[in-house]
Scaffold this motif. Structure first.
Motif, PDB file in Angstrom:
ATOM      1  N   LEU A   1       0.676  -1.102  -0.227  1.00  0.00           N
ATOM      2  CA  LEU A   1       0.036   0.114  -0.021  1.00  0.00           C
ATOM      3  C   LEU A   1       0.810   1.367  -0.079  1.00  0.00           C
ATOM      4  CD1 LEU A   1      -2.707  -0.952   2.603  1.00  0.00           C
ATOM      5  CD2 LEU A   1      -2.945  -1.003   0.035  1.00  0.00           C
ATOM      6  N   ALA A   2       1.903   1.206   0.921  1.00  0.00           N
ATOM      7  CA  ALA A   2       2.913   2.559   0.887  1.00  0.00           C
ATOM      8  C   ALA A   2       3.636   2.557  -0.683  1.00  0.00           C
ATOM      9  CB  ALA A   2       3.854   2.217   1.913  1.00  0.00           C
ATOM     10  N   PHE A   3       3.880   1.618  -1.371  1.00  0.00           N
ATOM     11  CA  PHE A   3       4.612   1.855  -2.676  1.00  0.00           C
ATOM     12  C   PHE A   3       3.501   2.352  -3.640  1.00  0.00           C
ATOM     13  CE2 PHE A   3       8.021  -1.011  -1.256  1.00  0.00           C
ATOM     14  CZ  PHE A   3       9.051  -0.272  -1.620  1.00  0.00           C
ATOM     15  N   ALA A   4       2.373   1.735  -3.376  1.00  0.00           N
ATOM     16  CA  ALA A   4       1.109   2.382  -4.358  1.00  0.00           C
ATOM     17  C   ALA A   4       0.897   3.751  -4.070  1.00  0.00           C
ATOM     18  CB  ALA A   4       0.091   1.563  -3.978  1.00  0.00           C
ATOM     19  N   SER A   5       0.871   4.045  -2.959  1.00  0.00           N
ATOM     20  CA  SER A   5       0.726   5.770  -2.624  1.00  0.00           C
ATOM     21  C   SER A   5       2.007   6.533  -2.989  1.00  0.00           C
ATOM     22  CB  SER A   5       0.639   5.916  -0.961  1.00  0.00           C
ATOM     23  OG  SER A   5       2.023   5.866  -0.409  1.00  0.00           O
ATOM     24  N   GLY A   6       2.948   5.888  -3.470  1.00  0.00           N
ATOM     25  CA  GLY A   6       3.976   7.093  -3.991  1.00  0.00           C
ATOM     26  C   GLY A   6       4.991   7.266  -2.949  1.00  0.00           C
ATOM     27  N   ASP A   7       4.676   7.250  -1.731  1.00  0.00           N
ATOM     28  CA  ASP A   7       5.693   7.934  -0.708  1.00  0.00           C
ATOM     29  C   ASP A   7       5.700   7.012   0.553  1.00  0.00           C
ATOM     30  OD1 ASP A   7       7.282   9.328   0.970  1.00  0.00           O
ATOM     31  OD2 ASP A   7       6.220  11.324   0.549  1.00  0.00           O
ATOM     32  N   VAL A   8       6.842   5.999   0.253  1.00  0.00           N
ATOM     33  CA  VAL A   8       6.720   5.081   1.454  1.00  0.00           C
ATOM     34  C   VAL A   8       7.110   5.667   2.833  1.00  0.00           C
ATOM     35  CG1 VAL A   8       8.132   2.935   2.236  1.00  0.00           C
ATOM     36  CG2 VAL A   8       7.391   3.126  -0.047  1.00  0.00           C
ATOM     37  N   HIS A   9       7.980   6.660   2.766  1.00  0.00           N
ATOM     38  CA  HIS A   9       8.470   7.396   4.039  1.00  0.00           C
ATOM     39  C   HIS A   9       7.308   7.943   4.627  1.00  0.00           C
ATOM     40  CE1 HIS A   9      10.088  10.056   6.991  1.00  0.00           C
ATOM     41  NE2 HIS A   9      11.257   9.264   7.231  1.00  0.00           N
ATOM     42  N   ALA A  10       6.307   8.563   3.929  1.00  0.00           N
ATOM     43  CA  ALA A  10       5.227   9.378   4.424  1.00  0.00           C
ATOM     44  C   ALA A  10       4.132   8.216   5.104  1.00  0.00           C
ATOM     45  CB  ALA A  10       4.451  10.155   3.437  1.00  0.00           C
ATOM     46  N   ALA A  11       4.033   7.221   4.376  1.00  0.00           N
ATOM     47  CA  ALA A  11       3.452   6.067   4.839  1.00  0.00           C
ATOM     48  C   ALA A  11       3.775   5.518   6.156  1.00  0.00           C
ATOM     49  CB  ALA A  11       3.111   4.959   4.020  1.00  0.00           C
TER      50      ALA A  11
END
Length: 369
Positions: free
Chosen positions: A251-261
């Protein structure tokens, strides 16, 4: 052995205390103490980025592990007795424990709120007009200990398919109830299914984790004392946990910003009410920690003795750390904001050791009276 969907729990008696359960619970409490020390003495807004991820990111395993172990311990200590003649006594023991936990919940609520809230707000919280923050998990357990003894005999007679279906129905019910306003009664909604404006735990929304804990506890009683079957259980828990954590990162990769997730989870986004990303990470990590505790068994419990001692008396450990953080350090010593982040982490570590020491001393005193 093929899975029997019609099977009801067939539980052997535990061959002595399962110290791995204490270790798992101690890991949950230890992470919680670290989190509370920092949030209580420094404040989450003042934590540096390197502290939020990974430190406070990883502490999110705590709540899910705590609730899972609650269910596991119920299965180990009580589930096999629900059809016996002494069940009424054991059920009464659980209800009396609920009263004890509820008392300490209210007492510690006063201690938490005392430094910064007027008496009227404290009285309002005592009467369930509002909620505190750090002690609310005790309020959850106090209520859960009222209804769980009524469910256990039914659970012990239910076939596997119906137990799994119950967990699914409760998850679906939680999602549906979250969409309702409860007639504007936010307190009731928070008590049942969580509410974004209140840092408390919903009975219905968290019940699936208790029931999953019951299933794990049933498997644990069957597997723990046989090395080969215990390894299979450990691998299953480890695989499920890793799969859930991988789901979070998907889900984090899909959101485009892993650190933000990751930062969102560290900031409790999706904790109240439970969100998919938060629960994938928190519950997945909890299963991984549980698997490691079970794999280590008595040797790991001995090697990590302070955590095992803390886990053997969770209520006393909880009381100790809340009193020290909020009554002693924040109120009497006026220490809020006086600690750096590394110092607060150090205080958290000392509180874990202090809680273990206090539990050990009180047991020693009880033995020598």
């Amino acid at each position: 052995m093929p899975l029997n969907w019609k099977e009801v729990p067939q539980l052997p008696k535990a061959e002595g205390r399962i110290e791995a359960i204490d270790l798992a619970r101690g890991l949950a409490i230890g992470l919680m103490i670290i989190s509370h020390a920092v949030s209580g003495l420094v404040g989450i807004r003042n934590v540096p980025d390197w502290g939020m991820v990974p430190v406070h990111f990883l502490t999110k395993f705590s709540s899910s592990l705590f609730i899972l172990v609650f269910g596991i311990a119920l299965a180990v200590a009580f589930l096999s007795h629900t059809q016996s003649d002494d069940w009424p006594k054991r059920r009464l023991k659980l209800w009396l424990r609920a009263v004890e936990v509820w008392f300490w919940y209210k007492a510690l609520l006063v201690i938490e709120m005392l430094p910064f809230y007027p008496p009227s707000d404290i009285v309002d919280a005592l009467l369930y007009g509002r909620f505190a923050i750090w002690v609310e998990i005790l309020g959850f357990y106090a209520i859960a200990l009222l209804w769980v003894p009524l469910v256990l005999p039914l659970w012990a007679r239910a076939p596997l398919w119906s137990r799994l279906a119950t967990i699914g129905v409760l998850i679906a019910l939680t999602v549906w109830l979250q969409s309702l306003t409860f007639g504007g009664n936010d307190i009731l909604k928070a008590l049942l299914v969580d509410h974004e404006d209140h840092y408390t735990w919903g009975q219905i929304s968290r019940a699936p984790m208790i029931l999953v804990g019951l299933l794990i506890g049933e498997a644990l009683l069957r597997c723990y004392f046989e090395p080969a079957t215990r390894r299979r259980l450990v691998l299953i828990l480890l695989g499920l946990g890793a799969l859930m954590v991988a789901g979070f990162y998907g889900l984090a990769f899909a959101s485009g910003d892993v650190h933000a997730a990751m930062l969102a989870v560290a900031n409790n986004v999706g904790k109240h009410p439970p969100g998919l990303a938060f629960m994938l990470f928190s519950l997945g990590g909890a299963l991984v920690l549980l698997a490691f505790a079970l794999a280590g068994g008595a040797k790991a419990a001995k090697a990590l003795m302070p955590l095992t001692i803390v886990g053997s008396n969770a209520l006393m450990a909880f009381i100790f750390h809340i009193v020290m953080i909020f009554l002693v350090l924040r109120f009497l010593w006026e220490g809020e904001g006086m600690y750096t982040y590394p110092q607060a982490l150090g205080v958290g570590g000392l509180l874990i050791l202090g809680a273990a020491g206090w539990i050990w001393v009180t047991r020693w005193m009880a033995r020598h009276r």
